[in-house]
Design a protein around this motif. Structure first.
Motif, PDB file in Angstrom:
ATOM      1  N   GLU A   1       0.853  -1.185   0.000  1.00  0.00           N
ATOM      2  CA  GLU A   1       0.000   0.000   0.000  1.00  0.00           C
ATOM      3  C   GLU A   1       0.880   1.222   0.000  1.00  0.00           C
ATOM      4  O   GLU A   1       1.856   1.309   0.746  1.00  0.00           O
ATOM      5  N   ASP A   2       0.523   2.181  -0.833  1.00  0.00           N
ATOM      6  CA  ASP A   2       1.307   3.408  -0.922  1.00  0.00           C
ATOM      7  C   ASP A   2       0.373   4.557  -1.285  1.00  0.00           C
ATOM      8  O   ASP A   2      -0.567   4.373  -2.062  1.00  0.00           O
ATOM      9  N   ALA A   3       0.637   5.698  -0.733  1.00  0.00           N
ATOM     10  CA  ALA A   3      -0.151   6.886  -1.054  1.00  0.00           C
ATOM     11  C   ALA A   3       0.280   7.440  -2.413  1.00  0.00           C
ATOM     12  O   ALA A   3       1.442   7.313  -2.801  1.00  0.00           O
ATOM     13  N   TYR A   4      -0.643   7.989  -3.128  1.00  0.00           N
ATOM     14  CA  TYR A   4      -0.328   8.610  -4.408  1.00  0.00           C
ATOM     15  C   TYR A   4      -1.234   9.800  -4.625  1.00  0.00           C
ATOM     16  O   TYR A   4      -2.284   9.926  -4.006  1.00  0.00           O
ATOM     17  N   GLU A   5      -0.802  10.684  -5.476  1.00  0.00           N
ATOM     18  CA  GLU A   5      -1.581  11.861  -5.796  1.00  0.00           C
ATOM     19  C   GLU A   5      -2.286  11.663  -7.118  1.00  0.00           C
ATOM     20  O   GLU A   5      -1.689  11.190  -8.079  1.00  0.00           O
ATOM     21  N   LYS A   6      -3.530  12.024  -7.142  1.00  0.00           N
ATOM     22  CA  LYS A   6      -4.319  11.925  -8.360  1.00  0.00           C
ATOM     23  C   LYS A   6      -4.095  13.184  -9.185  1.00  0.00           C
ATOM     24  O   LYS A   6      -4.171  14.292  -8.680  1.00  0.00           O
ATOM     25  N   HIS A   7      -3.756  13.022 -10.458  1.00  0.00           N
ATOM     26  CA  HIS A   7      -3.489  14.193 -11.319  1.00  0.00           C
ATOM     27  C   HIS A   7      -4.643  14.455 -12.228  1.00  0.00           C
ATOM     28  O   HIS A   7      -5.277  13.685 -12.761  1.00  0.00           O
TER      29      HIS A   7
END
Length: 75
Positions: free
Chosen positions: A69-75
């Motif tokens: 699991e890893d956080a990511y930014e939605k573009h």
């Protein structure tokens, strides 16, 4: 399968590395030679992607695939 694909992955990486060196270090390539080397490089990259997919599939089938699991930014 995994032993076979790891061996091929190493061979493909060596070919790609040598191809990259030739492209970077050779000042005397004609356009045809450069085209051939770029084709080798592109084919090698595609081969490595296929081998990686096979390795991933083998891990999934063996129940050894780790999901992180890893956080990511939605573009």
């Amino acid at each position: 399968v995994m032993q076979y694909t790891h061996g091929n992955q190493s061979k493909a990486a060596k070919v790609m590395g040598m191809t990259e060196l030739l492209l970077r270090e050779s000042d005397e390539l004609n356009s045809k030679q450069e085209k051939y080397l770029r084709n080798i490089k592109n084919s090698g990259e595609a081969l490595v992607m296929i081998v990686n997919d096979i390795l991933d599939q083998s891990k999934i089938e063996a129940g050894r695939m780790e999901i992180v699991e890893d956080a990511y930014e939605k573009h």
